[in-house]
Design a protein around this motif. Structure first.
Motif, PDB file in Angstrom:
ATOM      1  N   ALA A   4     -67.612  12.453 124.476  1.00 29.08           N
ATOM      2  CA  ALA A   4     -68.986  12.841 124.798  1.00 29.08           C
ATOM      3  C   ALA A   4     -69.184  13.248 126.263  1.00 29.08           C
ATOM      4  O   ALA A   4     -69.866  14.250 126.536  1.00 29.08           O
ATOM      5  CB  ALA A   4     -69.941  11.718 124.413  1.00 29.08           C
ATOM      6  N   PRO A   5     -68.637  12.522 127.265  1.00 30.83           N
ATOM      7  CA  PRO A   5     -68.864  12.949 128.650  1.00 30.83           C
ATOM      8  C   PRO A   5     -68.348  14.355 128.943  1.00 30.83           C
ATOM      9  O   PRO A   5     -68.942  15.088 129.740  1.00 30.83           O
ATOM     10  CB  PRO A   5     -68.096  11.887 129.469  1.00 30.83           C
ATOM     11  N   VAL A   6     -67.236  14.747 128.290  1.00 28.37           N
ATOM     12  CA  VAL A   6     -66.701  16.092 128.500  1.00 28.37           C
ATOM     13  C   VAL A   6     -67.654  17.128 127.914  1.00 28.37           C
ATOM     14  O   VAL A   6     -67.949  18.161 128.540  1.00 28.37           O
ATOM     15  CB  VAL A   6     -65.303  16.213 127.865  1.00 28.37           C
ATOM     16  N   ASN A   8     -70.858  16.822 127.410  1.00 32.07           N
ATOM     17  CA  ASN A   8     -72.061  16.870 128.245  1.00 32.07           C
ATOM     18  C   ASN A   8     -71.816  17.658 129.522  1.00 32.07           C
ATOM     19  O   ASN A   8     -72.680  18.426 129.974  1.00 32.07           O
ATOM     20  CB  ASN A   8     -72.529  15.460 128.575  1.00 32.07           C
ATOM     21  N   ALA A   9     -70.632  17.478 130.119  1.00 37.34           N
ATOM     22  CA  ALA A   9     -70.315  18.195 131.356  1.00 37.34           C
ATOM     23  C   ALA A   9     -70.252  19.699 131.110  1.00 37.34           C
ATOM     24  O   ALA A   9     -70.736  20.503 131.924  1.00 37.34           O
ATOM     25  CB  ALA A   9     -68.982  17.691 131.917  1.00 37.34           C
ATOM     26  N   ILE A  10     -69.662  20.096 129.981  1.00 37.65           N
ATOM     27  CA  ILE A  10     -69.577  21.518 129.657  1.00 37.65           C
ATOM     28  C   ILE A  10     -70.972  22.093 129.452  1.00 37.65           C
ATOM     29  O   ILE A  10     -71.287  23.207 129.904  1.00 37.65           O
ATOM     30  CB  ILE A  10     -68.706  21.727 128.411  1.00 37.65           C
ATOM     31  N   ARG A  11     -71.840  21.345 128.785  1.00 35.06           N
ATOM     32  CA  ARG A  11     -73.207  21.830 128.553  1.00 35.06           C
ATOM     33  C   ARG A  11     -73.970  21.998 129.866  1.00 35.06           C
ATOM     34  O   ARG A  11     -74.762  22.935 130.030  1.00 35.06           O
ATOM     35  CB  ARG A  11     -73.938  20.861 127.631  1.00 35.06           C
ATOM     36  N   VAL A  12     -73.736  21.102 130.818  1.00 36.64           N
ATOM     37  CA  VAL A  12     -74.365  21.234 132.138  1.00 36.64           C
ATOM     38  C   VAL A  12     -73.858  22.486 132.839  1.00 36.64           C
ATOM     39  O   VAL A  12     -74.633  23.272 133.415  1.00 36.64           O
ATOM     40  CB  VAL A  12     -74.106  19.983 132.994  1.00 36.64           C
ATOM     41  N   LEU A  13     -72.540  22.706 132.774  1.00 32.82           N
ATOM     42  CA  LEU A  13     -71.964  23.889 133.409  1.00 32.82           C
ATOM     43  C   LEU A  13     -72.520  25.170 132.792  1.00 32.82           C
ATOM     44  O   LEU A  13     -72.765  26.154 133.494  1.00 32.82           O
ATOM     45  CB  LEU A  13     -70.436  23.867 133.275  1.00 32.82           C
ATOM     46  N   GLU A  14     -72.717  25.161 131.475  1.00 27.30           N
ATOM     47  CA  GLU A  14     -73.245  26.347 130.808  1.00 27.30           C
ATOM     48  C   GLU A  14     -74.653  26.686 131.308  1.00 27.30           C
ATOM     49  O   GLU A  14     -75.061  27.854 131.310  1.00 27.30           O
ATOM     50  CB  GLU A  14     -73.258  26.132 129.293  1.00 27.30           C
ATOM     51  N   ARG A  15     -75.395  25.679 131.729  1.00 27.13           N
ATOM     52  CA  ARG A  15     -76.752  25.907 132.240  1.00 27.13           C
ATOM     53  C   ARG A  15     -76.740  26.317 133.715  1.00 27.13           C
ATOM     54  O   ARG A  15     -77.730  26.853 134.217  1.00 27.13           O
ATOM     55  CB  ARG A  15     -77.597  24.640 132.049  1.00 27.13           C
ATOM     56  N   MET A  16     -75.624  26.056 134.387  1.00 27.80           N
ATOM     57  CA  MET A  16     -75.540  26.359 135.821  1.00 27.80           C
ATOM     58  C   MET A  16     -75.113  27.791 136.098  1.00 27.80           C
ATOM     59  O   MET A  16     -75.347  28.304 137.201  1.00 27.80           O
ATOM     60  CB  MET A  16     -74.572  25.391 136.505  1.00 27.80           C
ATOM     61  N   VAL A  17     -74.471  28.436 135.132  1.00 27.87           N
ATOM     62  CA  VAL A  17     -73.955  29.787 135.353  1.00 27.87           C
ATOM     63  C   VAL A  17     -74.687  30.774 134.446  1.00 27.87           C
ATOM     64  O   VAL A  17     -75.200  30.385 133.393  1.00 27.87           O
ATOM     65  CB  VAL A  17     -72.430  29.849 135.090  1.00 27.87           C
ATOM     66  N   PRO A  18     -74.744  32.036 134.830  1.00 30.47           N
ATOM     67  CA  PRO A  18     -75.397  33.050 133.979  1.00 30.47           C
ATOM     68  C   PRO A  18     -74.669  33.206 132.652  1.00 30.47           C
ATOM     69  O   PRO A  18     -73.478  32.931 132.554  1.00 30.47           O
ATOM     70  CB  PRO A  18     -75.294  34.333 134.822  1.00 30.47           C
TER      71      PRO A  18
END
Length: 289
Positions: A4-6, A8-18
């Motif tokens: 799960a932490p991985v 969640n981290a990927i989902r955060v990154l997806e929101r940080m980049v265009p």
């Protein structure tokens, strides 16, 4: 396949980049903004981020009274050593080889082998080495426990004892990629701890019941079949079975009738397995070689 932490981290990154950009696009993550062109963060920048993460983690740990990450006597971690650390932990979980291959970008197939060796810094060597180390750790732990009087049962108990006896020749040695391939090719060392089913698989391809689609070189630990000739259990597994049975009984008291009865039946089955182990267990002192 990730914890799960991985995810969640990927989902955060997806929101940080265009949309459509790299997860570690340097335009989104390089705060200095001195680099032109496209691409991701450089290896050097990622190495700095790893060190910054350690500093942040230690500050948080200190603030909450938790154990900190100690200084590394070999210097900075860097991306390559960080990758190996992650691989070490992934490979030691049930099904870890598959998860490691998926997360690191390639399955161990002849199609991917040549490409991976060139472009992924020998990812297959990494898989082999970490899997071999996990195998040696398993048989070494079993050998030490047997020497201390641990009892073992099951149709594969004798094979497990023989595998454990080979552990001392590997313990403490540096395993190279070539040695790893030799270890993985040794059928006597095919011992897999499976904590989810509270048993040990001493894999022998011809006896495996988990291989529904023909023989394989490794077991399907998520498809263990009761009565398989590759099963062995230790005293520790028996204790775990009884703890799990108690938890099921407690859960059964909080759910409706039919479901509660099913949980009670499962608890009884687990206790029967533990009792069968106690009746049939053997130890090194019993003269089993």
């Amino acid at each position: 396949m990730a914890i799960a932490p991985v995810v969640n981290a990927i989902r955060v990154l997806e929101r940080m980049v265009p949309p459509g950009q790299l997860l570690f696009d340097h335009h989104a993550h390089d705060l200095r903004g001195t680099r032109t062109g496209t691409g991701s963060l450089t290896v050097h920048s990622l190495g700095v981020r790893v060190e910054d993460f350690i500093t942040w983690a230690n500050q948080e740990a200190t603030a909450h009274g938790l154990e900190v990450i100690p200084p590394d006597p070999h210097g900075r971690i860097g991306t390559e050593r960080f990758r190996r650390s992650l691989a070490w932990h992934i490979a030691r979980r049930p099904g870890g080889l598959v998860a490691l291959a998926i997360q690191y970008g390639h399955l161990r197939t002849s199609v991917a082998a040549g490409y991976a060796a060139r472009s992924r810094d020998g990812i297959h060597d990494l898989l082999d080495v970490e899997t071999a180390r996990a195998t040696i750790d398993t048989v070494a732990d079993l050998n030490a426990a047997l020497e201390n009087g641990l009892g073992i049962s099951g149709p594969a108990a004798r094979r497990a004892i023989k595998a454990a006896a080979t552990a001392p020749q590997y313990t403490g040695t540096v395993i190279t990629a070539r040695q790893a391939r030799q270890i993985l090719a040794n059928p006597q060392l095919a011992v897999y701890e499976n904590p989810h089913t509270l048993l040990m698989c001493v894999y022998k391809r011809a006896k495996a019941l988990c291989c529904h689609r023909g023989p394989k070189d490794t077991p399907s630990l998520d498809q263990c079949v009761p009565g398989c000739a590759n099963i062995a259990r230790t005293d520790q597994h028996a204790v775990g079975l009884r703890h799990y049975a108690t938890a099921l009984d407690q859960q059964a008291g909080r759910v409706p009738g039919p479901l509660g009865e099913r949980l009670h039946d499962n608890a009884t089955r687990l206790r029967d397995l533990a009792d069968a182990h106690d009746r049939t267990r053997t130890t090194l002192r019993d003269g089993i070689a």
